[in-house]
Design a protein around this motif. Structure first.
Motif, PDB file in Angstrom:
ATOM      1  N   ILE A   1       0.839  -1.200   0.000  1.00 11.90           N
ATOM      2  CA  ILE A   1       0.000   0.000   0.000  1.00 11.90           C
ATOM      3  C   ILE A   1       0.871   1.245   0.000  1.00 11.90           C
ATOM      4  CG2 ILE A   1      -1.711   1.312   1.280  1.00 11.90           C
ATOM      5  CD1 ILE A   1      -2.808  -1.160  -0.102  1.00 11.90           C
ATOM      6  N   LYS A   2       1.934   1.217   0.771  1.00  8.59           N
ATOM      7  CA  LYS A   2       2.844   2.358   0.837  1.00  8.59           C
ATOM      8  C   LYS A   2       3.484   2.627  -0.523  1.00  8.59           C
ATOM      9  CE  LYS A   2       7.489   3.387   1.607  1.00  8.59           C
ATOM     10  NZ  LYS A   2       8.719   2.817   0.993  1.00  8.59           N
ATOM     11  N   GLU A   3       3.868   1.559  -1.246  1.00  9.51           N
ATOM     12  CA  GLU A   3       4.477   1.734  -2.571  1.00  9.51           C
ATOM     13  C   GLU A   3       3.470   2.291  -3.570  1.00  9.51           C
ATOM     14  OE1 GLU A   3       7.594   1.449  -3.440  1.00  9.51           O
ATOM     15  OE2 GLU A   3       8.188   0.882  -1.413  1.00  9.51           O
ATOM     16  N   PHE A   4       2.250   1.801  -3.516  1.00  5.24           N
ATOM     17  CA  PHE A   4       1.214   2.322  -4.409  1.00  5.24           C
ATOM     18  C   PHE A   4       0.971   3.805  -4.136  1.00  5.24           C
ATOM     19  CE2 PHE A   4      -0.432  -1.953  -5.609  1.00  5.24           C
ATOM     20  CZ  PHE A   4      -0.531  -1.728  -6.965  1.00  5.24           C
ATOM     21  N   LEU A   5       0.892   4.180  -2.864  1.00  8.74           N
ATOM     22  CA  LEU A   5       0.638   5.574  -2.520  1.00  8.74           C
ATOM     23  C   LEU A   5       1.791   6.471  -2.961  1.00  8.74           C
ATOM     24  CD1 LEU A   5      -0.927   5.209   1.053  1.00  8.74           C
ATOM     25  CD2 LEU A   5      -2.100   5.754  -1.097  1.00  8.74           C
ATOM     26  N   SER A   6       3.016   5.989  -2.816  1.00  9.87           N
ATOM     27  CA  SER A   6       4.161   6.810  -3.211  1.00  9.87           C
ATOM     28  C   SER A   6       4.203   7.027  -4.713  1.00  9.87           C
ATOM     29  CB  SER A   6       5.463   6.156  -2.743  1.00  9.87           C
ATOM     30  OG  SER A   6       5.658   4.902  -3.374  1.00  9.87           O
ATOM     31  N   ILE A   7       3.658   6.074  -5.485  1.00  4.72           N
ATOM     32  CA  ILE A   7       3.643   6.207  -6.942  1.00  4.72           C
ATOM     33  C   ILE A   7       2.469   7.061  -7.414  1.00  4.72           C
ATOM     34  CG2 ILE A   7       3.359   4.938  -9.113  1.00  4.72           C
ATOM     35  CD1 ILE A   7       4.865   2.622  -7.855  1.00  4.72           C
ATOM     36  N   LEU A   8       1.291   6.851  -6.794  1.00  7.42           N
ATOM     37  CA  LEU A   8       0.057   7.436  -7.321  1.00  7.42           C
ATOM     38  C   LEU A   8      -0.396   8.704  -6.607  1.00  7.42           C
ATOM     39  CD1 LEU A   8      -2.000   4.136  -7.778  1.00  7.42           C
ATOM     40  CD2 LEU A   8      -0.671   5.368  -9.497  1.00  7.42           C
ATOM     41  N   ARG A   9       0.319   9.126  -5.568  1.00 13.08           N
ATOM     42  CA  ARG A   9      -0.166  10.297  -4.811  1.00 13.08           C
ATOM     43  C   ARG A   9      -0.030  11.586  -5.614  1.00 13.08           C
ATOM     44  NH1 ARG A   9       4.665  10.492  -0.262  1.00 13.08           N
ATOM     45  NH2 ARG A   9       6.411  10.827  -1.702  1.00 13.08           N
ATOM     46  N   ASP A  10       0.885  11.604  -6.580  1.00  9.75           N
ATOM     47  CA  ASP A  10       1.105  12.798  -7.391  1.00  9.75           C
ATOM     48  C   ASP A  10       0.258  12.706  -8.654  1.00  9.75           C
ATOM     49  OD1 ASP A  10       1.963  15.059  -8.595  1.00  9.75           O
ATOM     50  OD2 ASP A  10       4.049  14.437  -8.864  1.00  9.75           O
ATOM     51  N   SER A  11      -0.565  13.730  -8.897  1.00  4.19           N
ATOM     52  CA  SER A  11      -1.440  13.714 -10.076  1.00  4.19           C
ATOM     53  C   SER A  11      -0.627  13.708 -11.370  1.00  4.19           C
ATOM     54  CB  SER A  11      -2.378  14.928 -10.061  1.00  4.19           C
ATOM     55  OG  SER A  11      -1.632  16.140 -10.054  1.00  4.19           O
ATOM     56  N   LYS A  12       0.531  14.395 -11.389  1.00  5.06           N
ATOM     57  CA  LYS A  12       1.366  14.404 -12.582  1.00  5.06           C
ATOM     58  C   LYS A  12       1.917  13.013 -12.881  1.00  5.06           C
ATOM     59  CE  LYS A  12       2.754  19.245 -12.046  1.00  5.06           C
ATOM     60  NZ  LYS A  12       3.889  20.188 -11.866  1.00  5.06           N
ATOM     61  N   THR A  13       2.268  12.286 -11.829  1.00  6.08           N
ATOM     62  CA  THR A  13       2.764  10.922 -12.015  1.00  6.08           C
ATOM     63  C   THR A  13       1.684  10.034 -12.597  1.00  6.08           C
ATOM     64  OG1 THR A  13       4.276  11.208 -10.154  1.00  6.08           O
ATOM     65  CG2 THR A  13       3.835   8.957 -10.866  1.00  6.08           C
ATOM     66  N   ARG A  14       0.448  10.204 -12.118  1.00  2.00           N
ATOM     67  CA  ARG A  14      -0.661   9.395 -12.649  1.00  2.00           C
ATOM     68  C   ARG A  14      -0.861   9.659 -14.136  1.00  2.00           C
ATOM     69  NH1 ARG A  14      -3.087  11.085  -7.703  1.00  2.00           N
ATOM     70  NH2 ARG A  14      -4.403  12.575  -8.818  1.00  2.00           N
ATOM     71  N   ILE A  15      -0.759  10.921 -14.524  1.00  2.00           N
ATOM     72  CA  ILE A  15      -0.923  11.258 -15.948  1.00  2.00           C
ATOM     73  C   ILE A  15       0.206  10.662 -16.779  1.00  2.00           C
ATOM     74  CG2 ILE A  15      -0.978  13.162 -17.592  1.00  2.00           C
ATOM     75  CD1 ILE A  15      -2.298  14.857 -15.430  1.00  2.00           C
ATOM     76  N   ILE A  16       1.424  10.721 -16.242  1.00  2.00           N
ATOM     77  CA  ILE A  16       2.578  10.189 -16.969  1.00  2.00           C
ATOM     78  C   ILE A  16       2.459   8.679 -17.158  1.00  2.00           C
ATOM     79  CG2 ILE A  16       5.072   9.774 -16.779  1.00  2.00           C
ATOM     80  CD1 ILE A  16       5.300  12.531 -15.487  1.00  2.00           C
TER      81      ILE A  16
ATOM     82  N   ARG B   1      14.562   6.516  -5.111  1.00  2.00           N
ATOM     83  CA  ARG B   1      13.750   7.598  -4.559  1.00  2.00           C
ATOM     84  C   ARG B   1      13.804   7.588  -3.030  1.00  2.00           C
ATOM     85  NH1 ARG B   1       9.403   6.513  -7.080  1.00  2.00           N
ATOM     86  NH2 ARG B   1       8.563   5.111  -5.497  1.00  2.00           N
ATOM     87  N   GLU B   2      13.789   6.379  -2.444  1.00  2.00           N
ATOM     88  CA  GLU B   2      13.879   6.272  -0.981  1.00  2.00           C
ATOM     89  C   GLU B   2      15.195   6.859  -0.481  1.00  2.00           C
ATOM     90  OE1 GLU B   2      11.681   4.845   1.119  1.00  2.00           O
ATOM     91  OE2 GLU B   2      10.427   3.475  -0.025  1.00  2.00           O
ATOM     92  N   ARG B   3      16.285   6.566  -1.187  1.00  2.00           N
ATOM     93  CA  ARG B   3      17.584   7.090  -0.765  1.00  2.00           C
ATOM     94  C   ARG B   3      17.632   8.613  -0.895  1.00  2.00           C
ATOM     95  NH1 ARG B   3      20.237   2.606  -3.624  1.00  2.00           N
ATOM     96  NH2 ARG B   3      20.923   1.066  -2.097  1.00  2.00           N
ATOM     97  N   GLU B   4      17.115   9.123  -1.998  1.00  2.00           N
ATOM     98  CA  GLU B   4      17.201  10.561  -2.254  1.00  2.00           C
ATOM     99  C   GLU B   4      16.340  11.355  -1.284  1.00  2.00           C
ATOM    100  OE1 GLU B   4      16.112  13.013  -6.136  1.00  2.00           O
ATOM    101  OE2 GLU B   4      17.875  11.755  -6.459  1.00  2.00           O
ATOM    102  N   LEU B   5      15.196  10.800  -0.913  1.00  2.00           N
ATOM    103  CA  LEU B   5      14.303  11.488   0.021  1.00  2.00           C
ATOM    104  C   LEU B   5      14.692  11.257   1.471  1.00  2.00           C
ATOM    105  CD1 LEU B   5      10.837  10.821  -1.694  1.00  2.00           C
ATOM    106  CD2 LEU B   5      12.220  12.909  -1.782  1.00  2.00           C
ATOM    107  N   GLY B   6      15.602  10.337   1.728  1.00  2.00           N
ATOM    108  CA  GLY B   6      16.028  10.043   3.082  1.00  2.00           C
ATOM    109  C   GLY B   6      15.157   9.062   3.821  1.00  2.00           C
ATOM    110  N   THR B   7      14.160   8.493   3.147  1.00  2.00           N
ATOM    111  CA  THR B   7      13.258   7.538   3.808  1.00  2.00           C
ATOM    112  C   THR B   7      13.803   6.123   3.798  1.00  2.00           C
ATOM    113  OG1 THR B   7      12.048   7.244   1.730  1.00  2.00           O
ATOM    114  CG2 THR B   7      11.225   8.914   3.261  1.00  2.00           C
ATOM    115  N   PHE B   8      14.894   5.900   3.069  1.00  2.00           N
ATOM    116  CA  PHE B   8      15.448   4.544   3.033  1.00  2.00           C
ATOM    117  C   PHE B   8      15.977   4.154   4.409  1.00  2.00           C
ATOM    118  CE2 PHE B   8      18.833   1.439   2.015  1.00  2.00           C
ATOM    119  CZ  PHE B   8      18.071   0.506   1.326  1.00  2.00           C
ATOM    120  N   ASP B   9      16.456   5.123   5.164  1.00  2.00           N
ATOM    121  CA  ASP B   9      16.963   4.827   6.501  1.00  2.00           C
ATOM    122  C   ASP B   9      15.855   4.344   7.430  1.00  2.00           C
ATOM    123  OD1 ASP B   9      19.487   5.577   5.672  1.00  2.00           O
ATOM    124  OD2 ASP B   9      19.272   7.661   6.373  1.00  2.00           O
TER     125      ASP B   9
END
Length: 366
Positions: free
Chosen positions: A10-25, A196-204
């Protein structure tokens, strides 16, 4: 375990689809590319310009030129009156072919003799020139057969095309695009996931989460596979409904092949993501990988025409096997045993890639 894995998915789906621009792409460009490439990628030649050097003054030569001009593949005929003009027309790329009609063309036809024509092609456009040459040969054979009132065609070869009688190139391109475009989207999604996790710092944060490395990998695999299958099925549906490509095989076996293909490609993408430190690196790596995969898959050139070394490499490209399955399922109901033979390499690629990705993620979590 399943609750943790479900939460990760669920977390992966939300991280992909939460942005409207990403959904369009995710939806817009693949569908737009499907329609653009379906008409742009073709080996058919039409609207060609043909130069004609008519050295004959008889009626048969003029009738032959009229037949050429009314062919669907000829857009324009340029009359040539000298050898120097012929050379200039081809040098300047004003025509793809030159047809030279000899002086005795009409006389030979009047005497029921077989005449000869000279056709000079522009070798700089080798594929298009060869296809146009074949068209000219068919038109010439038909014209000479009619004028000589022969019961059989001039050419001893009678062509019949199984599975694709009219040689419609869309029947090949549209099913293949369901694999090519879905592969690109899946590669990008999986390639960006860990980077993306590494760049945003959430990988830790994964270091202190109860999820194991295997659960993290499975959670990151699931959304790209689902999205890739949705896009692939949309393109398959468009091929049948919009482009009228016949579908005579098993839909169930095709879905199994599509799932296996998405699994193998997503696993490869995760390997790139695991070794990338930024999203830019992941994107560049995925695009650098996508082009060789497409070229080696047989989409643009047959694998059999490649050197033996590249044929061995192409065997381990998942797209190679998916294209064989999807084209065979659409046009000739490829049997299940052949599909299984092509599923095995994709499963092996998925297993090796998943093992490598799990090891790389586990080493980062330790």
């Amino acid at each position: 375990m399943f609750s943790i894995l479900f939460a990760q998915i669920i977390k992966e789906f939300l991280s992909i689809l939460r942005d409207s621009k990403t959904r369009i792409i995710l939806i817009g460009p693949p569908l737009a590319q499907l329609f653009i490439f379906s008409y742009a990628i073709t080996l058919e030649v039409d609207n060609a310009t043909i130069a004609v050097f008519n050295q004959d003054t008889g009626s048969y030569s003029q009738a032959y030129i009229d037949k050429l001009s009314h062919s669907y593949m000829v857009r324009k005929i340029i009359p040539i009156y000298s050898q120097q003009q012929l050379t200039a027309v081809l040098d300047q790329r004003k025509a793809i072919l030159n047809v030279t009609i000899p002086q005795n063309f009409s006389a030979q036809l009047a005497q029921k003799e077989l005449p000869h024509l000279q056709v000079i092609a522009d070798g700089r456009r080798a594929n298009a020139a060869q296809i146009a040459m074949n068209y000219i040969q068919q038109i010439s054979n038909q014209f000479i057969t009619e004028k000589l009132t022969l019961s059989k065609p001039v050419s001893p070869v009678i062509e019949r095309h199984w599975f694709n009688p009219n040689l419609s190139y869309q029947w090949y391109v549209v099913p293949s695009l369901s694999g090519v475009l879905a592969m690109i989207i899946s590669l990008l999604l999986t390639g960006l996931s860990i980077a993306r996790e590494r760049e945003l710092g959430t990988f830790d944060q994964l270091l202190v989460s109860p999820a194991s490395s295997s659960e993290i990998i499975l959670a990151k695999l699931f959304p790209p596979i689902v999205i890739g299958m949705v896009l692939g099925n949309l393109m398959i549906t468009a091929g049948v409904v919009i482009f009228s490509v016949p579908f005579v095989g098993s839909l169930f076996l095709l879905e199994v092949a599509l799932f296996t293909f998405m699994l193998s490609i997503s696993a490869v993408g995760l390997c790139f993501s695991a070794i990338s430190t930024t999203q830019q690196q992941a994107i560049l790596g995925c695009f650098a990988l996508a082009v060789p995969l497409i070229l080696l898959s047989g989409f643009s050139t047959p694998v059999a025409n490649m050197p033996n070394a590249l044929q061995h490499v192409a065997y381990w490209v998942p797209l190679t096997h998916y294209l064989i399955i999807v084209q065979g399922t659409f046009l000739k109901a490829i049997p299940a045993n052949i599909i299984i033979e092509h599923l095995i390499p994709m499963i092996m690629v998925a297993f090796v890639s998943l093992t490598a990705a799990t090891y790389l993620v586990r080493s980062k979590l330790q």
